[in-house]
Design an enzyme around this catalytic site. Structure first.
Site, mmCIF file in Angstrom:
data_model
loop_
_atom_site.group_PDB
_atom_site.id
_atom_site.type_symbol
_atom_site.label_atom_id
_atom_site.label_comp_id
_atom_site.label_asym_id
_atom_site.label_seq_id
_atom_site.Cartn_x
_atom_site.Cartn_y
_atom_site.Cartn_z
ATOM 1 N N THR A 96 45.056 41.065 43.785
ATOM 2 C CA THR A 96 43.615 41.290 43.607
ATOM 3 C C THR A 96 42.986 40.052 42.975
ATOM 4 O O THR A 96 41.951 39.552 43.429
ATOM 5 C CB THR A 96 43.356 42.531 42.725
ATOM 6 N N LYS B 47 41.092 57.968 46.907
ATOM 7 C CA LYS B 47 41.270 57.636 45.496
ATOM 8 C C LYS B 47 41.737 58.892 44.785
ATOM 9 O O LYS B 47 41.445 60.000 45.216
ATOM 10 C CB LYS B 47 39.952 57.175 44.864
HETATM 11 N N1 GLU Z 1 43.188 50.255 43.239
HETATM 12 C C1 GLU Z 1 43.031 49.113 44.071
HETATM 13 C C2 GLU Z 1 41.635 49.056 44.647
HETATM 14 O O1 GLU Z 1 40.715 49.620 44.105
HETATM 15 C C3 GLU Z 1 44.116 48.987 45.115
HETATM 16 C C4 GLU Z 1 44.218 50.110 46.099
HETATM 17 C C5 GLU Z 1 45.430 50.001 46.995
HETATM 18 O O2 GLU Z 1 46.140 49.029 46.938
HETATM 19 O O3 GLU Z 1 45.638 50.949 47.766
HETATM 20 O O4 GLU Z 1 41.368 48.384 45.608
#
Ligand code: GLU
Length: 422
Positions: free
Chosen positions: A196, A112
């Site tokens: 998502t 992250k």
């Molecule tokens: N930010 C999103 C998460 O927390 C997506 C992360 C991604 O696609 O790499 O899952």
């Protein structure tokens, strides 16, 4: 040594993430040495991001990238632009990405990143310069085989395009696969933007059915009406769920018969908030969490269901669209009260699943149809839901404990197969 955090301290995403790992390792009967190894991020980079503002002054921002695990493949995870971003928060979010990717069986570790910046207070030009400078600072540790950023809170397809361009300009050739969540014109995947939310709605419906609640006419409250919550509300409504309340940071709107989402979306597009929507009653933002509903979807930020409001939660099922919306203390209380919680690492994994599809399409240089993307997303999410549910019934654990146990065991197993170098 990283000590287990005393229960008396105020929970933070990081203390909660560590407690969840500790609990999973207790179930798996692994020792403290495994905890120390798995809790410790492989790499952390903290950078200064000096920004020339439009009025010519200079602002020095803080930026971070944490690669929690590289055991199962390159690190993967979003990039967050928010004022409160700090290293500990990024560490927690990176750890959750490791478990999320392992749970849905993607060949990735977890990462992250973030910049402590309020994107609403900056011009597009300032955001572009901050993004490009941040990218050049973290350049040595990212790449399609190293670490692949994606959007998160406060970042967008445009942010990903700037990262991709900056990276490509520096290495001297175009590298679309260094990020996912790109615009379609640069190799983004069909279906990524709503992935998502699709995943959230899919597991929410599976959870309703599992609890014997008829989907048609069941009620839902969605806390957070942004990237995840807005489309999740839409997909739930399409499936026959009555979305009676949605909220954002400014307030909530409620209509017992179900909100008119078309009208609400027109209002939000115009005013950037649900506040003032006249075809519903206005409530305080926090009320979205405590309404009596079948389904509560916290889809904003971490730490919104806490020890202080958990006893007011009157939903039968909580599906975590956000990362870490329930503190560990509150999570235990929800379990005691018989409220089913579908944990974040399962519920919101649809985003990273389609990120993986985007990366895979990039490597094939072959675009999949929307039907293929959505069909494969459904298969992955359904498989993960079934696996977690079966495990939790067999072992009499919560869905979170099962999801964590499956994921942690998978990462540790990969570690054992690789062996410890040297
Ligand atoms: N930010 C999103 C998460 O927390 C997506 C992360 C991604 O696609 O790499 O899952």
């Amino acid at each position: 040594m990283l000590l287990d955090t005393p229960v008396t301290s105020v929970p933070t995403p990081l203390t909660d993430a560590r407690r969840q790992l500790r609990q999973a390792l207790n179930i798996l009967e692994y020792g403290d040495d495994v905890f120390e190894m798995l809790v410790t991020p492989r790499r952390e980079l903290s950078v200064a991001v000096p920004l020339r503002t439009d009025d010519g002054t200079m602002l020095t921002l803080r930026g971070y990238r944490v690669q929690h695990s590289l055991t199962r493949g390159p690190a993967k995870g979003g990039l967050r632009f928010a004022p409160g971003v700090n290293l500990d928060e990024v560490r927690a979010l990176a750890m959750w990405m490791t478990w999320k990717c392992a749970l849905v069986d993607l060949p990735y570790g977890g990462a992250k990143g973030g910049i402590a910046i309020d994107p609403t207070r900056h011009s597009l030009g300032e955001l572009e310069r901050a993004t490009r400078r941040y990218t050049s600072e973290i350049l040595p540790i990212i790449g399609p085989d190293r670490d692949i950023p994606a959007p998160d809170i406060g970042t967008s397809e445009q942010t990903m395009a700037w990262i991709m361009d900056t990276y490509s300009a520096n290495v001297g050739y175009t590298v679309p696969d260094v990020v996912t969540g790109k615009p379609l014109s640069l190799g983004g995947s069909l279906g990524r933007a709503t992935a998502t939310s699709r995943g959230v709605a899919l597991v929410a419906i599976a959870a309703l059915e599992h609890r014997g609640i008829r989907v048609e006419g069941s009620t839902a409250s969605v806390q957070g009406y942004g990237k995840v919550g807005r489309s999740a509300a839409r997909f739930l409504a399409d499936a026959g769920v009555r979305v009676i309340c949605v909220s954002d940071e400014h307030g909530a709107v409620h209509r017992a018969g179900g909100l008119d989402l078309d009208a609400l979306d027109r209002h939000v597009d115009m005013h950037r908030t649900v506040l003032g929507f006249d075809r519903a009653d206005a409530l305080a933002a926090g009320d979205a969490l405590t309404l009596e509903v079948d389904l509560l979807v916290p889809a904003a930020v971490e730490g919104v269901i806490t020890a202080s409001n958990v006893d007011e939660v009157r939903a039968r099922i909580v599906v975590e669209g956000a990362n870490g919306p329930t503190t560990t203390d509150a999570d235990e209380r929800l379990a005691e009260r018989g409220i089913l919680v579908v944990p974040d690492i399962l519920a919101n994994a649809g985003g990273v699943v389609v990120s993986y599809f985007e990366w895979a399409q990039g490597r094939q240089t072959y675009r999949w149809s929307l039907e293929t993307v959505e069909q494969r997303l459904r298969e992955r999410m359904t498989a993960a839901w079934n696996e977690v549910l079966t495990h939790s019934i067999r072992h009499r654990t919560t869905l979170r404990q099962s999801a964590m146990t499956i994921a942690v065991a998978r990462v540790y197993d990969a570690h054992l197969n690789r062996g410890l170098y040297p």
